[in-house]
Design an enzyme around this catalytic site. Structure first.
Site, mmCIF file in Angstrom:
data_model
loop_
_atom_site.group_PDB
_atom_site.id
_atom_site.type_symbol
_atom_site.label_atom_id
_atom_site.label_comp_id
_atom_site.label_asym_id
_atom_site.label_seq_id
_atom_site.Cartn_x
_atom_site.Cartn_y
_atom_site.Cartn_z
ATOM 1 N N GLY A 84 0.816 -1.220 0.000
ATOM 2 C CA GLY A 84 0.000 0.000 0.000
ATOM 3 C C GLY A 84 0.844 1.262 0.000
ATOM 4 O O GLY A 84 2.066 1.207 0.120
ATOM 5 N N ASP A 245 4.099 -4.693 -7.432
ATOM 6 C CA ASP A 245 3.534 -3.459 -6.871
ATOM 7 C C ASP A 245 4.128 -2.220 -7.536
ATOM 8 O O ASP A 245 3.730 -1.097 -7.211
ATOM 9 C CB ASP A 245 3.754 -3.393 -5.354
ATOM 10 C CG ASP A 245 5.199 -3.617 -4.968
ATOM 11 O OD1 ASP A 245 5.705 -4.717 -5.210
ATOM 12 O OD2 ASP A 245 5.831 -2.686 -4.437
HETATM 13 P P1 AMP Z 1 9.171 0.721 -3.120
HETATM 14 O O1 AMP Z 1 10.323 -0.223 -2.946
HETATM 15 O O2 AMP Z 1 9.538 2.175 -3.037
HETATM 16 O O3 AMP Z 1 8.361 0.418 -4.315
HETATM 17 O O4 AMP Z 1 8.226 0.505 -1.843
HETATM 18 C C1 AMP Z 1 7.650 -0.718 -1.495
HETATM 19 C C2 AMP Z 1 6.622 -0.504 -0.421
HETATM 20 O O5 AMP Z 1 7.252 0.061 0.733
HETATM 21 C C3 AMP Z 1 5.509 0.452 -0.775
HETATM 22 O O6 AMP Z 1 4.339 -0.017 -0.160
HETATM 23 C C4 AMP Z 1 5.950 1.757 -0.190
HETATM 24 O O7 AMP Z 1 4.874 2.615 0.097
HETATM 25 C C5 AMP Z 1 6.650 1.304 1.080
HETATM 26 N N1 AMP Z 1 7.694 2.230 1.521
HETATM 27 C C6 AMP Z 1 8.897 2.471 0.935
HETATM 28 N N2 AMP Z 1 9.587 3.396 1.625
HETATM 29 C C7 AMP Z 1 8.812 3.763 2.674
HETATM 30 C C8 AMP Z 1 8.948 4.679 3.771
HETATM 31 N N3 AMP Z 1 10.050 5.422 3.928
HETATM 32 N N4 AMP Z 1 7.937 4.773 4.640
HETATM 33 C C9 AMP Z 1 6.820 4.041 4.511
HETATM 34 N N5 AMP Z 1 6.629 3.166 3.530
HETATM 35 C C10 AMP Z 1 7.594 3.017 2.612
HETATM 36 MG MG MG Z 2 6.757 1.001 -5.068
#
Ligand code: AMP
Ligand code: MG
Length: 490
Positions: A84, A245
């Protein structure tokens, strides 16, 4: 702006409505005037005047309806369960100047119910990389999210070191990921029919004309994904984290973390420092796209009334490979200014082998062909060619001489102007090299954003040689130089 907030009318299990958490003292990072124009923002509008407050989370215009979306996903090939929007909010859905629906999504907005162990924030370096990459791909005509602008702030963020919190107003045709359907299948399967109707009506309305709209929609997603990945391969782009995702249902590039643009040509190249097995290596991207769609499609088996069966899903997936191949091979021939036919492809693959065997720069080598065909009109490319040839000696030089003679023989029968035009419009002069982004980041971390602005201008016209370019903008790293570490944690 012409608002069309429809996501927030779907079942409330699919999202959480909330405002962003303000950043301390947000300040201008960069503003994308082209995107503002596309969205119909005028100079004197409240939105334009207060954009820093909006992106910094201090002001939510009355027409915005901020919400965090629930989704799930497969990460590095494993089921990851609920993910999410952990640091992003869908702020508003609007129609742009082309009547195309666009999402305004604030990345770095603070905690949401989906933040899991994260802090809900984004640091300046990753924000700049995302900002410049969305811009670069858009200007290269590759379907991609882009951004309206970003701010930097005094909010401290802990990563490997303390860094400045930043936020980016991402603009994308959709933020629905393959992982949305995976979430529904696991946590609210009764919503699949309604959600599929929403995806079709909002993003694929033409599929309503088909006898079986759901199957037409699924096949369209497959084909758009295949074309997007072919575009990536042709330009030398590695996404870095092709988890389910991070793939949009519209076949538009989304979520820039440890991405990279190919420099010295190595098909096994992995830009993401955290990708220890090389799952998301450049050369694996087409197969991973297929893998992702293959875990996604079976969820639709539930929609038996829409005519979905195992066999019909296989038929939806079948066009993936031919669509990719057609688009990639056509594009590769165009990059050489040749017609799409077997002799051209043979020559193209020999060319790629020459690049690979000698670790030549992917972007510069294609562009250098203009220096071979029309050196007098292309001094920059003539120089690229000289630099390229200087890196070859002995047998590789022989291979080049033999290849270039056969290439010149093939284009002899074609219109010279047309070949030159194809080479100029399919081979960029500038891509976003990691070193270029890093140079801009180093200055921005000292409060200087001129370099971000210069790259923004440079990448706005990637196919033209420009006076504002520096040597760094066209220089690959030394062969076998250690790679700059780019990881997911940002
Ligand atoms: P990503 O690797 O950026 O695609 O992120 C994967 C998941 O981790 C997604 O659900 C992001 O919203 C969550 N996410 C990544 N970085 C953060 C953060 N600093 N705080 C909260 N959620 C994060
Ligand atoms: Mg992402």
């Amino acid at each position: 702006m012409r608002y069309q907030n429809t996501y927030g009318k779907l079942d409330t299990r699919l999202y959480h409505k909330q405002p962003p958490t303000p950043l301390n003292n947000p300040r201008v990072g960069h503003f994308n005037t082209q995107v503002a124009q596309q969205l119909g923002w005028t100079e004197d509008s409240d939105l334009m005047v207060r954009w820093v407050d909006i992106v910094g989370g201090h002001y939510v215009p009355a027409e915005f309806e901020p919400l965090a979306m629930a989704y799930a996903g497969h990460q590095f090939g494993q089921w990851a369960g609920q993910l999410g929007d952990g640091r992003g909010l869908l702020m508003a859905q609007v129609l742009d100047n082309n009547d195309q629906l666009q999402d305004l999504h604030l990345k770095g907005c603070g905690l949401t119910p989906y933040s899991r162990m994260g802090d809900g924030r984004a640091v300046l370096r990753s924000t700049i990389r995302e900002y410049l990459c969305g811009h670069a791909l858009t200007q290269l005509d590759i379907p991609s999210s882009n951004a309206l602008g970003f701010v930097v702030s005094d909010t401290p963020i802990r990563r490997e070191r303390m860094e400045a919190g930043a936020a980016l107003m991402r603009v994308a045709d959709s933020h629905i990921r393959l992982g949305h359907v995976e979430w529904i299948a696991s946590f609210a399967p009764d919503l699949l029919g309604e959600f599929t109707d929403y995806m079709i009506d909002t993003y694929y309305p033409e599929c309503r004309d088909s006898e079986k709209p759901v199957l037409a929609f699924l096949q369209a997603v497959v084909e758009r994904t295949a074309r997007m990945i072919a575009d990536w391969q042709l330009i030398g782009f590695a996404h870095g984290v092709m988890n389910t995702d991070n793939l949009s249902i519209t076949g538009s590039t989304l979520d820039f973390g440890p991405f990279g643009f190919m420099e010295r040509f190595d098909p096994a190249w992995v830009n993401n420092h955290s990708d220890h097995t090389g799952r998301y290596a450049y050369q694996n991207q087409p197969a991973i796209g297929h893998w992702n769609l293959n875990v996604w499609l079976p969820h639709f088996m539930r929609l038996t009334q829409a005519g979905v069966t195992r066999d019909s899903l296989a038929e939806c997936l079948a066009p993936y490979e031919p669509t990719f191949m057609q688009h990639y091979q056509q594009g590769l021939c165009r990059k050489l200014g040749l017609p799409h036919q077997p002799e051209s492809l043979k020559l193209a693959f020999e060319w790629l082998t020459l690049l690979e065997d000698n670790l030549l720069d992917y972007t510069n080598s294609f562009r250098a062909l203009l220096g071979l065909i029309a050196p007098n009109d292309h001094p920059y490319e003539q120089q690229l060619l000289a630099t390229m040839i200087a890196e070859l000696d002995g047998e590789p030089l022989q291979v080049w001489q033999d290849w270039s003679a056969r290439y010149l023989a093939q284009i002899e029968n074609l219109s010279n102007d047309q070949v030159i035009n194809e080479l100029q419009t399919n081979n960029p002069v500038y891509i976003l090299r990691n070193s270029m982004a890093q140079h801009a980041i180093d200055a921005a971390e000292q409060g200087q954003f001129e370099e971000v602005d210069r790259l923004y201008t440079l990448l706005a016209s990637p196919y033209s040689v420009q006076d504002i370019a520096t040597e760094l903008d066209s220089r690959p790293p030394a062969p076998n130089a250690p790679q700059m570490p780019i990881s997911c944690s940002s």
